[in-house]
Design a protein around this motif. Structure first.
Motif, PDB file in Angstrom:
ATOM      1  N   HIS A 253       0.851  -1.192   0.000  1.00 48.42           N
ATOM      2  CA  HIS A 253       0.000   0.000   0.000  1.00 48.42           C
ATOM      3  C   HIS A 253       0.890   1.246   0.000  1.00 48.42           C
ATOM      4  O   HIS A 253       2.071   1.181   0.348  1.00 48.42           O
ATOM      5  CB  HIS A 253      -0.908   0.037   1.235  1.00 48.42           C
ATOM      6  CG  HIS A 253      -1.970  -1.017   1.228  1.00 48.42           C
ATOM      7  ND1 HIS A 253      -1.715  -2.325   1.563  1.00 48.42           N
ATOM      8  CD2 HIS A 253      -3.309  -0.957   0.925  1.00 48.42           C
ATOM      9  CE1 HIS A 253      -2.824  -3.030   1.470  1.00 48.42           C
ATOM     10  NE2 HIS A 253      -3.804  -2.228   1.081  1.00 48.42           N
ATOM     11  N   VAL A 254       0.306   2.371  -0.378  1.00 50.50           N
ATOM     12  CA  VAL A 254       1.044   3.639  -0.338  1.00 50.50           C
ATOM     13  C   VAL A 254       1.088   4.131   1.105  1.00 50.50           C
ATOM     14  O   VAL A 254       0.049   4.341   1.737  1.00 50.50           O
ATOM     15  CB  VAL A 254       0.370   4.694  -1.239  1.00 50.50           C
ATOM     16  CG1 VAL A 254       1.082   6.038  -1.103  1.00 50.50           C
ATOM     17  CG2 VAL A 254       0.383   4.229  -2.691  1.00 50.50           C
ATOM     18  N   ALA A 255       2.302   4.304   1.627  1.00 54.11           N
ATOM     19  CA  ALA A 255       2.472   4.734   3.015  1.00 54.11           C
ATOM     20  C   ALA A 255       2.619   6.244   3.126  1.00 54.11           C
ATOM     21  O   ALA A 255       2.121   6.853   4.077  1.00 54.11           O
ATOM     22  CB  ALA A 255       3.692   4.047   3.633  1.00 54.11           C
ATOM     23  N   GLN A 256       3.318   6.856   2.168  1.00 53.02           N
ATOM     24  CA  GLN A 256       3.533   8.299   2.194  1.00 53.02           C
ATOM     25  C   GLN A 256       3.388   8.867   0.792  1.00 53.02           C
ATOM     26  O   GLN A 256       3.795   8.235  -0.183  1.00 53.02           O
ATOM     27  CB  GLN A 256       4.927   8.629   2.760  1.00 53.02           C
ATOM     28  CG  GLN A 256       5.060   8.288   4.226  1.00 53.02           C
ATOM     29  CD  GLN A 256       6.444   8.547   4.797  1.00 53.02           C
ATOM     30  OE1 GLN A 256       6.599   8.749   5.989  1.00 53.02           O
ATOM     31  NE2 GLN A 256       7.465   8.516   3.975  1.00 53.02           N
ATOM     32  N   VAL A 257       2.806  10.043   0.719  1.00 53.63           N
ATOM     33  CA  VAL A 257       2.622  10.756  -0.539  1.00 53.63           C
ATOM     34  C   VAL A 257       3.319  12.107  -0.396  1.00 53.63           C
ATOM     35  O   VAL A 257       3.084  12.828   0.579  1.00 53.63           O
ATOM     36  CB  VAL A 257       1.125  10.975  -0.850  1.00 53.63           C
ATOM     37  CG1 VAL A 257       0.951  11.699  -2.178  1.00 53.63           C
ATOM     38  CG2 VAL A 257       0.374   9.651  -0.852  1.00 53.63           C
ATOM     39  N   TRP A 258       4.175  12.427  -1.365  1.00 47.88           N
ATOM     40  CA  TRP A 258       4.926  13.687  -1.323  1.00 47.88           C
ATOM     41  C   TRP A 258       4.520  14.501  -2.547  1.00 47.88           C
ATOM     42  O   TRP A 258       4.786  14.097  -3.687  1.00 47.88           O
ATOM     43  CB  TRP A 258       6.423  13.422  -1.321  1.00 47.88           C
ATOM     44  CG  TRP A 258       6.870  12.522  -0.202  1.00 47.88           C
ATOM     45  CD1 TRP A 258       6.746  11.153  -0.138  1.00 47.88           C
ATOM     46  CD2 TRP A 258       7.486  12.920   1.020  1.00 47.88           C
ATOM     47  NE1 TRP A 258       7.265  10.699   1.050  1.00 47.88           N
ATOM     48  CE2 TRP A 258       7.725  11.752   1.779  1.00 47.88           C
ATOM     49  CE3 TRP A 258       7.871  14.158   1.555  1.00 47.88           C
ATOM     50  CZ2 TRP A 258       8.325  11.767   3.038  1.00 47.88           C
ATOM     51  CZ3 TRP A 258       8.467  14.183   2.805  1.00 47.88           C
ATOM     52  CH2 TRP A 258       8.693  12.999   3.531  1.00 47.88           C
ATOM     53  N   VAL A 259       3.884  15.628  -2.337  1.00 52.57           N
ATOM     54  CA  VAL A 259       3.357  16.441  -3.432  1.00 52.57           C
ATOM     55  C   VAL A 259       4.150  17.744  -3.514  1.00 52.57           C
ATOM     56  O   VAL A 259       4.114  18.565  -2.589  1.00 52.57           O
ATOM     57  CB  VAL A 259       1.856  16.755  -3.226  1.00 52.57           C
ATOM     58  CG1 VAL A 259       1.308  17.523  -4.430  1.00 52.57           C
ATOM     59  CG2 VAL A 259       1.066  15.469  -3.006  1.00 52.57           C
ATOM     60  N   ILE A 260       4.873  17.913  -4.607  1.00 48.05           N
ATOM     61  CA  ILE A 260       5.640  19.141  -4.825  1.00 48.05           C
ATOM     62  C   ILE A 260       4.805  20.094  -5.681  1.00 48.05           C
ATOM     63  O   ILE A 260       4.458  19.788  -6.822  1.00 48.05           O
ATOM     64  CB  ILE A 260       6.980  18.857  -5.539  1.00 48.05           C
ATOM     65  CG1 ILE A 260       7.808  17.849  -4.751  1.00 48.05           C
ATOM     66  CG2 ILE A 260       7.758  20.165  -5.737  1.00 48.05           C
ATOM     67  CD1 ILE A 260       8.174  18.300  -3.362  1.00 48.05           C
ATOM     68  N   LEU A 261       4.467  21.251  -5.099  1.00 49.49           N
ATOM     69  CA  LEU A 261       3.696  22.285  -5.800  1.00 49.49           C
ATOM     70  C   LEU A 261       4.471  23.588  -5.915  1.00 49.49           C
ATOM     71  O   LEU A 261       4.034  24.517  -6.594  1.00 49.49           O
ATOM     72  CB  LEU A 261       2.383  22.543  -5.044  1.00 49.49           C
ATOM     73  CG  LEU A 261       1.414  21.359  -4.963  1.00 49.49           C
ATOM     74  CD1 LEU A 261       0.477  21.516  -3.774  1.00 49.49           C
ATOM     75  CD2 LEU A 261       0.619  21.228  -6.240  1.00 49.49           C
ATOM     76  N   ASN A 262       5.606  23.650  -5.253  1.00 49.53           N
ATOM     77  CA  ASN A 262       6.443  24.850  -5.235  1.00 49.53           C
ATOM     78  C   ASN A 262       6.942  25.148  -6.648  1.00 49.53           C
ATOM     79  O   ASN A 262       7.686  24.345  -7.230  1.00 49.53           O
ATOM     80  CB  ASN A 262       7.629  24.613  -4.290  1.00 49.53           C
ATOM     81  CG  ASN A 262       8.518  25.836  -4.141  1.00 49.53           C
ATOM     82  OD1 ASN A 262       8.458  26.753  -4.940  1.00 49.53           O
ATOM     83  ND2 ASN A 262       9.348  25.831  -3.118  1.00 49.53           N
ATOM     84  N   PRO A 263       6.560  26.277  -7.239  1.00 50.14           N
ATOM     85  CA  PRO A 263       6.975  26.578  -8.619  1.00 50.14           C
ATOM     86  C   PRO A 263       8.489  26.569  -8.802  1.00 50.14           C
ATOM     87  O   PRO A 263       8.973  26.180  -9.871  1.00 50.14           O
ATOM     88  CB  PRO A 263       6.389  27.987  -8.859  1.00 50.14           C
ATOM     89  CG  PRO A 263       5.278  28.104  -7.878  1.00 50.14           C
ATOM     90  CD  PRO A 263       5.705  27.332  -6.665  1.00 50.14           C
ATOM     91  N   ASP A 264       9.238  26.972  -7.776  1.00 42.44           N
ATOM     92  CA  ASP A 264      10.696  26.985  -7.896  1.00 42.44           C
ATOM     93  C   ASP A 264      11.241  25.575  -8.087  1.00 42.44           C
ATOM     94  O   ASP A 264      12.155  25.345  -8.879  1.00 42.44           O
ATOM     95  CB  ASP A 264      11.331  27.613  -6.654  1.00 42.44           C
ATOM     96  CG  ASP A 264      11.029  29.099  -6.543  1.00 42.44           C
ATOM     97  OD1 ASP A 264      10.636  29.703  -7.563  1.00 42.44           O
ATOM     98  OD2 ASP A 264      11.161  29.657  -5.438  1.00 42.44           O
ATOM     99  N   LYS A 265      10.672  24.608  -7.354  1.00 43.37           N
ATOM    100  CA  LYS A 265      11.143  23.228  -7.451  1.00 43.37           C
ATOM    101  C   LYS A 265      10.655  22.545  -8.725  1.00 43.37           C
ATOM    102  O   LYS A 265      11.178  21.501  -9.107  1.00 43.37           O
ATOM    103  CB  LYS A 265      10.700  22.434  -6.220  1.00 43.37           C
ATOM    104  CG  LYS A 265      11.353  22.915  -4.935  1.00 43.37           C
ATOM    105  CD  LYS A 265      10.959  22.056  -3.749  1.00 43.37           C
ATOM    106  CE  LYS A 265      11.631  22.546  -2.470  1.00 43.37           C
ATOM    107  NZ  LYS A 265      11.266  21.727  -1.289  1.00 43.37           N
ATOM    108  N   LEU A 266       9.638  23.128  -9.363  1.00 43.09           N
ATOM    109  CA  LEU A 266       9.106  22.544 -10.595  1.00 43.09           C
ATOM    110  C   LEU A 266       9.750  23.144 -11.843  1.00 43.09           C
ATOM    111  O   LEU A 266       9.429  22.731 -12.966  1.00 43.09           O
ATOM    112  CB  LEU A 266       7.589  22.755 -10.656  1.00 43.09           C
ATOM    113  CG  LEU A 266       6.773  22.067  -9.557  1.00 43.09           C
ATOM    114  CD1 LEU A 266       5.302  22.436  -9.688  1.00 43.09           C
ATOM    115  CD2 LEU A 266       6.945  20.553  -9.624  1.00 43.09           C
TER     116      LEU A 266
END
Length: 307
Positions: free
Chosen positions: A270-283
């Motif tokens: 199963h998925v234990a952790q979800v990491w969502v990057i929304l920071n425009p600088d990191k994208l």
């Protein structure tokens, strides 16, 4: 009290609640959090009237002070183990109280994991990922440069991932990532919930530059709801699978621009952790033209999107 010090009661309570949250996440104990906040306000009132007038953002000053006190306690060799954690902000009842208690229960998994980090790593991670504080504020509290704090937070994330993740065969990880994508495409909350660990945690990194959640979301249903809300179908929006951190993750685009990069940590199928990057600088690197130096984009692992 000077009239300039007058503050609406709602703001006063919200301010104290924010400080308690910061201290609780850094120390993992309600009693210690209360103690830290009490000490923070004592230091505020030890300032002279002239010194207080020079503080242009009292809430920021209080948060920095609370953070430094917590960091000092984390570094103290006699700091008592968090061990048996007391209830945190359990002042509500009925359904709302039950939901708060569930979130608290689930968050203990993460809080226990945080105990394995060094004081500086824990502080950098909590202040950056959990509360989304500005990089200069994090650096000021931790006593390191901004790049050093970025590295500390990265080390903390790697450590947390190592603790929760089991080395999953690539084909199983791929299948699970694609199932998560299908559930999001079909807005199927039940399916998505079933793909997550009961104590799953989701982190949303907006870097203070988009209106993203600033605290982790705990529990399979809460994480599923957050993801479905974030990835709700809209015109000109697509969701594809793509290699993220050398494992299959998800990429959300709006008008062909990468708007979110989502990596998944898997444990026990199963998925234990979800990491969502929304920071425009990191994208930024994700939005370079294909083949551009530093571009992370590769069309080879993309799935079908929605439109």
């Amino acid at each position: 009290m000077d009239h300039a010090d007058a503050v609406p009661i709602a703001e006063l309570l919200e301010e104290r609640r924010h400080l308690l949250d910061v201290a609780y996440w850094m120390l993992g104990s309600s009693r210690q959090a209360e103690s830290v906040v009490d000490e923070t306000y004592r230091r505020w009132y030890r300032l002279s009237d002239a010194e207080r007038r020079q503080v242009t953002a009292p809430r920021s000053w209080l948060a920095k002070t609370a953070g430094r006190i917590c960091l000092s306690r984390l570094a103290h060799p006699d700091r008592s183990a968090t061990g048996q954690r007391e209830g945190h902000r359990a002042e509500t009842g009925d359904a709302e109280g039950a939901q708060a208690r569930l979130a608290e229960e689930v968050s203990r998994v993460l809080l226990n994991a945080l105990d394995s980090l060094s004081p500086a790593e824990r502080a950098a991670f909590v202040l950056n990922d959990v509360f989304g504080m500005a990089p200069d504020a994090v650096a000021d509290i931790v006593g390191r440069t901004e790049p050093e704090c970025v590295e500390l937070a990265d080390q903390a994330r790697r450590s947390l991932r190592m603790q929760r993740s089991r080395r999953t065969p690539p084909e199983e990880h791929d299948a699970l990532a694609r199932a998560v994508r299908r559930a999001c495409l079909n807005e199927d909350a039940e399916l998505l919930t079933s793909l997550l660990c009961p104590d799953a945690t989701a982190f949303f990194d907006g870097g203070g530059k988009v209106r993203a959640l600033t605290r982790p979301v705990h529990g399979s249903r809460q994480v599923a709801h957050s993801l479905l809300t974030l990835l709700a179908r809209r015109p000109r929006t697509t969701l594809t699978t793509h290699s993220v951190n050398e494992r299959t993750g998800l990429i959300a685009r709006y008008d062909h621009q990468v708007a979110a990069v989502i990596s998944l940590d898997v444990a026990d199928h199963h998925v234990a952790q979800v990491w969502v990057i929304l920071n425009p600088d990191k994208l930024r690197s994700w939005n370079q033209p294909p083949g551009h130096p530093g571009s992370d984009r590769s069309p080879s692992q993309q799935g079908d999107g929605w439109s």
